[in-house]
Each structure stands twice: as C-alpha cells, then as structure tokens.
Design an enzyme around this catalytic site. Structure first.
Site, PDB file in Angstrom:
ATOM      1  N   LYS A  30      29.791  40.754  37.374  1.00 58.47           N
ATOM      2  CA  LYS A  30      30.174  40.133  38.833  1.00 58.47           C
ATOM      3  C   LYS A  30      29.790  40.971  39.650  1.00 58.47           C
ATOM      4  O   LYS A  30      29.170  40.667  41.016  1.00 58.47           O
ATOM      5  CB  LYS A  30      31.564  39.992  38.683  1.00 58.47           C
ATOM      6  CG  LYS A  30      32.076  39.307  40.096  1.00 58.47           C
ATOM      7  CD  LYS A  30      33.659  39.047  39.978  1.00 58.47           C
ATOM      8  CE  LYS A  30      34.452  40.447  40.041  1.00 58.47           C
ATOM      9  NZ  LYS A  30      36.000  40.329  40.345  1.00 58.47           N
ATOM     10  N   SER A  31      30.201  42.487  39.850  1.00 63.14           N
ATOM     11  CA  SER A  31      29.855  43.309  40.904  1.00 63.14           C
ATOM     12  C   SER A  31      28.427  43.502  41.234  1.00 63.14           C
ATOM     13  O   SER A  31      27.868  43.554  42.166  1.00 63.14           O
ATOM     14  CB  SER A  31      30.570  44.754  40.553  1.00 63.14           C
ATOM     15  OG  SER A  31      31.890  44.652  40.450  1.00 63.14           O
ATOM     16  N   ARG A  35      26.394  41.508  44.622  1.00 62.59           N
ATOM     17  CA  ARG A  35      25.505  42.562  45.366  1.00 62.59           C
ATOM     18  C   ARG A  35      24.234  42.211  45.458  1.00 62.59           C
ATOM     19  O   ARG A  35      23.478  42.090  46.218  1.00 62.59           O
ATOM     20  CB  ARG A  35      25.720  44.002  44.850  1.00 62.59           C
ATOM     21  CG  ARG A  35      27.083  44.611  45.232  1.00 62.59           C
ATOM     22  CD  ARG A  35      27.514  45.893  44.496  1.00 62.59           C
ATOM     23  NE  ARG A  35      28.521  46.784  44.734  1.00 62.59           N
ATOM     24  CZ  ARG A  35      29.762  46.667  44.543  1.00 62.59           C
ATOM     25  NH1 ARG A  35      29.872  45.400  43.837  1.00 62.59           N
ATOM     26  NH2 ARG A  35      30.631  47.197  44.787  1.00 62.59           N
ATOM     27  N   ASP A  57      32.860  33.051  40.869  1.00 64.24           N
ATOM     28  CA  ASP A  57      32.591  33.801  42.048  1.00 64.24           C
ATOM     29  C   ASP A  57      31.120  34.067  42.333  1.00 64.24           C
ATOM     30  O   ASP A  57      30.990  34.264  43.478  1.00 64.24           O
ATOM     31  CB  ASP A  57      33.105  35.497  41.596  1.00 64.24           C
ATOM     32  CG  ASP A  57      34.675  35.535  41.676  1.00 64.24           C
ATOM     33  OD1 ASP A  57      35.427  34.568  41.740  1.00 64.24           O
ATOM     34  OD2 ASP A  57      35.014  36.679  41.910  1.00 64.24           O
ATOM     35  N   ASN A 101      38.135  33.022  45.855  1.00 64.64           N
ATOM     36  CA  ASN A 101      38.895  34.253  45.644  1.00 64.64           C
ATOM     37  C   ASN A 101      38.152  35.501  45.341  1.00 64.64           C
ATOM     38  O   ASN A 101      38.418  36.263  44.391  1.00 64.64           O
ATOM     39  CB  ASN A 101      39.988  34.177  44.592  1.00 64.64           C
ATOM     40  CG  ASN A 101      41.203  35.094  44.848  1.00 64.64           C
ATOM     41  OD1 ASN A 101      41.417  35.844  45.759  1.00 64.64           O
ATOM     42  ND2 ASN A 101      42.048  35.264  43.746  1.00 64.64           N
ATOM     43  N   GLY A 103      36.270  38.569  46.151  1.00 64.77           N
ATOM     44  CA  GLY A 103      36.445  39.816  46.961  1.00 64.77           C
ATOM     45  C   GLY A 103      34.871  40.338  46.842  1.00 64.77           C
ATOM     46  O   GLY A 103      34.528  40.659  48.040  1.00 64.77           O
ATOM     47  N   ARG A 131      45.037  38.826  50.642  1.00 63.10           N
ATOM     48  CA  ARG A 131      44.273  40.099  50.199  1.00 63.10           C
ATOM     49  C   ARG A 131      43.744  40.647  51.425  1.00 63.10           C
ATOM     50  O   ARG A 131      43.021  39.852  52.339  1.00 63.10           O
ATOM     51  CB  ARG A 131      43.109  39.478  49.157  1.00 63.10           C
ATOM     52  CG  ARG A 131      43.717  38.901  47.722  1.00 63.10           C
ATOM     53  CD  ARG A 131      42.329  38.647  46.988  1.00 63.10           C
ATOM     54  NE  ARG A 131      41.757  39.873  46.466  1.00 63.10           N
ATOM     55  CZ  ARG A 131      40.948  39.866  45.777  1.00 63.10           C
ATOM     56  NH1 ARG A 131      40.197  38.817  45.170  1.00 63.10           N
ATOM     57  NH2 ARG A 131      40.128  40.968  45.209  1.00 63.10           N
ATOM     58  N   SER A 178      37.514  49.757  47.722  1.00 64.20           N
ATOM     59  CA  SER A 178      36.231  50.255  47.974  1.00 64.20           C
ATOM     60  C   SER A 178      35.193  49.228  48.302  1.00 64.20           C
ATOM     61  O   SER A 178      34.063  49.514  48.899  1.00 64.20           O
ATOM     62  CB  SER A 178      35.700  51.089  46.472  1.00 64.20           C
ATOM     63  OG  SER A 178      35.488  49.911  45.520  1.00 64.20           O
ATOM     64  N   SER A 207      38.083  53.770  43.507  1.00 63.81           N
ATOM     65  CA  SER A 207      37.176  53.320  42.862  1.00 63.81           C
ATOM     66  C   SER A 207      35.817  53.799  43.076  1.00 63.81           C
ATOM     67  O   SER A 207      34.918  52.922  43.382  1.00 63.81           O
ATOM     68  CB  SER A 207      37.182  51.790  43.120  1.00 63.81           C
ATOM     69  OG  SER A 207      38.778  51.276  42.930  1.00 63.81           O
ATOM     70  N   ASP A 324      40.138  47.723  37.007  1.00 67.17           N
ATOM     71  CA  ASP A 324      40.011  46.671  36.271  1.00 67.17           C
ATOM     72  C   ASP A 324      40.056  47.009  34.877  1.00 67.17           C
ATOM     73  O   ASP A 324      40.877  46.113  34.317  1.00 67.17           O
ATOM     74  CB  ASP A 324      38.624  45.808  36.652  1.00 67.17           C
ATOM     75  CG  ASP A 324      38.554  45.405  38.346  1.00 67.17           C
ATOM     76  OD1 ASP A 324      39.653  45.116  38.753  1.00 67.17           O
ATOM     77  OD2 ASP A 324      37.739  45.072  38.817  1.00 67.17           O
ATOM     78  N   ARG A 355      48.887  42.907  40.468  1.00 64.66           N
ATOM     79  CA  ARG A 355      48.831  43.375  38.952  1.00 64.66           C
ATOM     80  C   ARG A 355      49.831  44.048  38.305  1.00 64.66           C
ATOM     81  O   ARG A 355      50.201  43.881  37.065  1.00 64.66           O
ATOM     82  CB  ARG A 355      47.370  43.438  38.553  1.00 64.66           C
ATOM     83  CG  ARG A 355      46.232  42.288  38.692  1.00 64.66           C
ATOM     84  CD  ARG A 355      44.998  42.982  38.558  1.00 64.66           C
ATOM     85  NE  ARG A 355      44.129  41.901  38.397  1.00 64.66           N
ATOM     86  CZ  ARG A 355      42.723  42.002  38.513  1.00 64.66           C
ATOM     87  NH1 ARG A 355      42.137  43.113  38.738  1.00 64.66           N
ATOM     88  NH2 ARG A 355      41.900  40.885  38.325  1.00 64.66           N
ATOM     89  N   HIS A 396      42.272  35.995  36.126  1.00 68.76           N
ATOM     90  CA  HIS A 396      41.110  36.074  34.967  1.00 68.76           C
ATOM     91  C   HIS A 396      41.428  37.087  33.873  1.00 68.76           C
ATOM     92  O   HIS A 396      41.575  36.954  32.754  1.00 68.76           O
ATOM     93  CB  HIS A 396      39.993  35.869  35.154  1.00 68.76           C
ATOM     94  CG  HIS A 396      39.166  37.059  36.102  1.00 68.76           C
ATOM     95  ND1 HIS A 396      38.088  37.734  36.095  1.00 68.76           N
ATOM     96  CD2 HIS A 396      39.797  37.583  37.384  1.00 68.76           C
ATOM     97  CE1 HIS A 396      38.179  38.868  36.902  1.00 68.76           C
ATOM     98  NE2 HIS A 396      38.901  38.761  37.750  1.00 68.76           N
ATOM     99  N   ARG A 397      41.808  38.184  34.478  1.00 62.93           N
ATOM    100  CA  ARG A 397      42.157  39.335  33.575  1.00 62.93           C
ATOM    101  C   ARG A 397      43.426  39.296  32.715  1.00 62.93           C
ATOM    102  O   ARG A 397      43.494  40.065  31.956  1.00 62.93           O
ATOM    103  CB  ARG A 397      41.782  40.777  34.403  1.00 62.93           C
ATOM    104  CG  ARG A 397      40.489  40.806  35.207  1.00 62.93           C
ATOM    105  CD  ARG A 397      40.312  42.239  35.466  1.00 62.93           C
ATOM    106  NE  ARG A 397      38.602  42.302  35.995  1.00 62.93           N
ATOM    107  CZ  ARG A 397      37.570  42.045  35.573  1.00 62.93           C
ATOM    108  NH1 ARG A 397      37.621  41.885  34.277  1.00 62.93           N
ATOM    109  NH2 ARG A 397      36.279  42.083  36.211  1.00 62.93           N
ATOM    110  N   LYS A 427      36.321  32.562  36.504  1.00 62.16           N
ATOM    111  CA  LYS A 427      36.012  33.725  37.500  1.00 62.16           C
ATOM    112  C   LYS A 427      34.983  34.591  37.229  1.00 62.16           C
ATOM    113  O   LYS A 427      34.075  34.794  38.107  1.00 62.16           O
ATOM    114  CB  LYS A 427      37.356  34.243  37.879  1.00 62.16           C
ATOM    115  CG  LYS A 427      37.079  35.095  39.275  1.00 62.16           C
ATOM    116  CD  LYS A 427      38.452  35.730  39.463  1.00 62.16           C
ATOM    117  CE  LYS A 427      38.214  36.798  40.799  1.00 62.16           C
ATOM    118  NZ  LYS A 427      37.813  36.258  41.887  1.00 62.16           N
TER     119      LYS A 427
END
Length: 445
Positions: A30-31, A35, A57, A101, A103, A131, A178, A207, A324, A355, A396-397, A427
């Site tokens: 995802k990250s 990006r 996402d 949602n 981020g 958030r 971060s 992070s 995460d 969390r 999701h996590r 997600k």
C-alpha cells in the site's frame, strides 16, 4: 478500477487448525502503491506500473487523480496500470476529493495540492476526520499555503485554496506520523524550482523506514534528496519528476507479517513471495522479531520463510520502526512463554482506530492479561485461549491479526474466532481470508 470489497457476510467464523504450510504471493505494498501513483501523476512522461495493490486505499488515490484530470488506464483484469504524467501540475484546478480512510493517499496529496494551488475540498470517512493532520497543515501554511479546516481544527475535512509558497525552509513535527514528512518531501520539488528547499524535523522522527521508502521512490522518479541524519532534508532547486518508464510494486511487507507469524506459531514452513532481502520496506524487519521469539527464518532476495522450532519466547522490544507489523507480535505473544512488551507504539493511537485500545480490548476477550500505556502494551497469554467474537473497528489489521488466534501452537491451542465485519480487509488485502484458509488447507465458507 473495480470496487474492491468482497461479498463477505457480516461475520466470518474461523475454526481452530493444527498446522499451516504453503506459499503466499503477497499483494502489492500500500505504501509503495500510493506513493508511486502520485509520483507518476506529477511526472513528465508515461509510467507503466506493474502489480499495483488492488484495495480500497489505492482506489481512493486513483479516483482522486481522475478527479484532478490525470489520465490512467488499467490493463484488462490485471493490476498493471498506465499513468500519463501531468508534468508537475494537475489539469483540474477545482475538485471535491473523497479520500476514504487512506492516510497514505490524503497526506501526500494535500501537500501537493497546497503547493500547486487551486480550489480543492478534501474529506473522508468519519474516522479520517478524527486522524490528525494539523502538523502537516501548520508546516504548509507557515510557508504560504492557504489550507482551512472546515470541521475540527487539526483534522480533515480541509479546503485548500491558492496560496503563495515561499518554501525555502519548512519545519514539521516527527513524533505523530512519518506521513507528514513524506508529504512534504514528495511536494517539495514542486516548490523548489527557484531555490533549494530544506525540511527540518522537529523532535524525534517515528517510523523512519517509511521515509526510506519515500526517498527511494523519489530517486526512481528523478529527484534526489540530501539528508543530514533524520533531522534535515534538502531538495536542490530545479529538479523535476521524470517517469522511469516502468516500475514494479513490491509485495506488502506488513501483510507478510500475518503469514510469517502463522508459520512461527503453527509449524510451517510458510513462504511469502514478493518481499525479501532486497526489499525497500522496513517491515521486512518483522522477521527479526519472530527470530527473537524463537522462530526459524530463511530469506531470499524476493521471499521470506518462517517455521516453528518450539514454543515461542516472550520479547521486550521497541517497535517504533515497524508499528503496523508490530500488531502481529501482540497476537504471537498469545503463543509465547512469558510476558511480551511492545514499546514506542504511540502512533497506534492515530491509525484506522486507536489500536492500543482496540488490541487490548480484543486480546482480553481471548483471556490474555493486557497492560496498556500511552505508548506501550504488555501481553501475558492465558493458560488456554478462549473462543471469542472479535470486533474489528473498521480496521483491516484487526481482522487479519486476530485470525491467527485460531492456530494451534506449541505452547497452547487455538480457539474458534468469529470475525465481525471481515470485509474491512479490503483496505489493503481483499483476498486475505482466501489466502489464510489456503495455508490452513480449508475452504472459506
């Protein structure tokens, strides 16, 4: 892009299982996916993106780019996309953007929009409006952006107007997320055409591996960032994003954590493909934590394998670098001998849900003794896990983590779990439960 949510029922019942074994091909990170999408959109030239994550996402980011006038196409039913870069600007200067949602989507996009200017409204689901984004907005407004809060100060929704950026030096706090620094880094080349831009981090940066991802990908798109440790970053004037032509998305290292932990708990070996020694993601270091707990870890350039060597051992570890994936250690702690302590995890409180509160609440349902603090959690496993109905908090996590509590470990047996709202995994990993029951060698329904 198609809607990613599966046709799951309102809950999913998972039964205990004695052993897991197999290979899992990971979905895209995802990250990295979000990006790359933004960098491709801002670049000169056309980018072929391979193995983009199929998730809610990434759909949010793709839809936002479409609303901003960026042209992209999907190659049939594959996860390969073509993005036609807009060469440092967005064609549409006015848009209403729903960011769900996500981020990883909203924060870099807000920074880019603020630097480029226009008339944009940015909002999301109710949790997104809880958030924090104030540190990023403060940093941008301090150098001439015009971003207004249209709800609670410090949080989305936002109204971004045309400012006048004079961004030779910016400062941003590093102790909340971060993603604020990532956002400024990614937007800075847009503001650094006449003079260098220096970004200073105020306080401790959390992070850090996620910043490494950002810097690596910016370099792939032609922008080099000079840095002084983790406190100062310089973007030299005159740099522009240029498409690399073709780029591949690594498998998601955070998603790998669930399957590696399954191998460490319940036999294995479990191999995950898509990440390994050559990964640019910090979350591959999750395997180090499993090793400390006693698991056997083997790693290649593009794969990692985990298996049980006996009962897991409790650990006391700082997880600031992989927040995460650290959630999965809290579940592995249920199978360890002794009390496991997760430290420096305050960023959990501003994720998809709080969390720390959510994990503590659900772990106690299983019989665990949990001590929670502002930035730490201690987990002492029960003698026997208790069957439970797990609430997932639209996170999701949470759903993926607690599925592991059905596994039989050396120290204790798994228990039946009912996972409420299983579709929340869309997600980042819409096919998670299909992959999970495959290594259990069961059918899903």
């Amino acid at each position: 892009m198609k809607e990613q949510s599966k046709s799951y029922p309102h809950f999913l019942d998972l039964h205990p299982v004695m052993k897991v074994q197999g290979t899992v091909r990971l979905p895209g990170s995802k990250s990295i996916s979000n990006r790359i999408l933004l960098l491709a959109a801002l670049s000169k030239g056309t980018t072929q993106i391979h193995d983009l994550l199929a998730s809610d996402d990434t759909m949010v980011m793709l839809n936002a780019l479409h609303s901003l006038g960026v042209h992209w196409t999907q190659e049939g039913e594959t996860q390969n996309y073509t993005v036609v870069g807009a060469a440092g600007h967005f064609p549409h200067h006015q848009a209403d953007l729903f960011m769900g949602n996500a981020g990883t989507a909203i924060r870099p996009l807000v920074a880019a929009l603020a630097v480029l200017g226009g008339d944009y409204t940015v909002h999301g689901v109710p949790r997104m409006h809880e958030r924090p984004i104030g540190d990023l907005v403060d940093a941008l407004n301090a150098v001439g952006a015009q971003i207004d809060y249209t709800g609670n100060p410090g949080y989305p929704p936002l109204h971004i107007k045309r400012g006048h950026i004079h961004a030779q030096k910016m400062q941003v706090k590093g102790n909340v997320s971060s993603q604020f620094l990532t956002a400024l880094l990614m937007a800075s080349p847009l503001a650094a055409q006449q003079a260098d831009v220096v970004i200073e981090v105020v306080g401790e940066l959390i992070s850090k591996p996620y910043i490494e991802i950002t810097l690596n990908l910016m370099a792939r798109f032609g922008v080099q960032v000079e840095r002084d440790g983790w406190q100062s970053f310089t973007i030299k004037a005159g740099q522009h994003y240029v498409s690399p032509g073709e780029i591949y998305v690594e498998g998601d290292a955070s998603s790998a954590s669930y399957f590696l932990a399954a191998g460490a708990i319940a036999g294995g070996p479990i191999r995950v493909e898509g990440v390994g020694k050559s990964s640019i993601q910090g979350d591959v270091r999750f395997s180090e934590a499993l090793e400390k707990m006693g698991a056997k870890i083997t790693m290649g350039d593009n794969w990692i394998e985990a298996e049980t060597t006996g009962a897991l051992k409790a650990i006391d570890m700082d997880f600031n670098h992989i927040p995460d994936a650290a959630m999965t250690i809290a579940i592995a702690a249920l199978y360890a001998e002794g009390t496991t302590t997760l430290r420096n995890i305050e960023s959990w409180r501003v994720k998809e849900t709080d969390r720390i509160v959510a994990m503590a609440t659900e772990l106690r349902k299983l019989g665990a003794i949990v001590e929670e603090g502002q930035d730490f959690m201690k987990v002492t496993p029960p003698t026997a896990l208790v069957p439970a109905t797990i609430d997932t908090y639209d996170d999701h996590r949470m759903a993926m983590c607690f599925s592991l509590a059905t596994l039989d470990g050396v120290a204790r047996r798994g228990a039946a779990m009912r996972i409420n709202d299983p579709k929340c995994v869309a997600k980042t990993f819409p096919d998670f439960f299909e992959a999970f029951v495959k290594i259990k060698h069961e059918d899903l329904f």
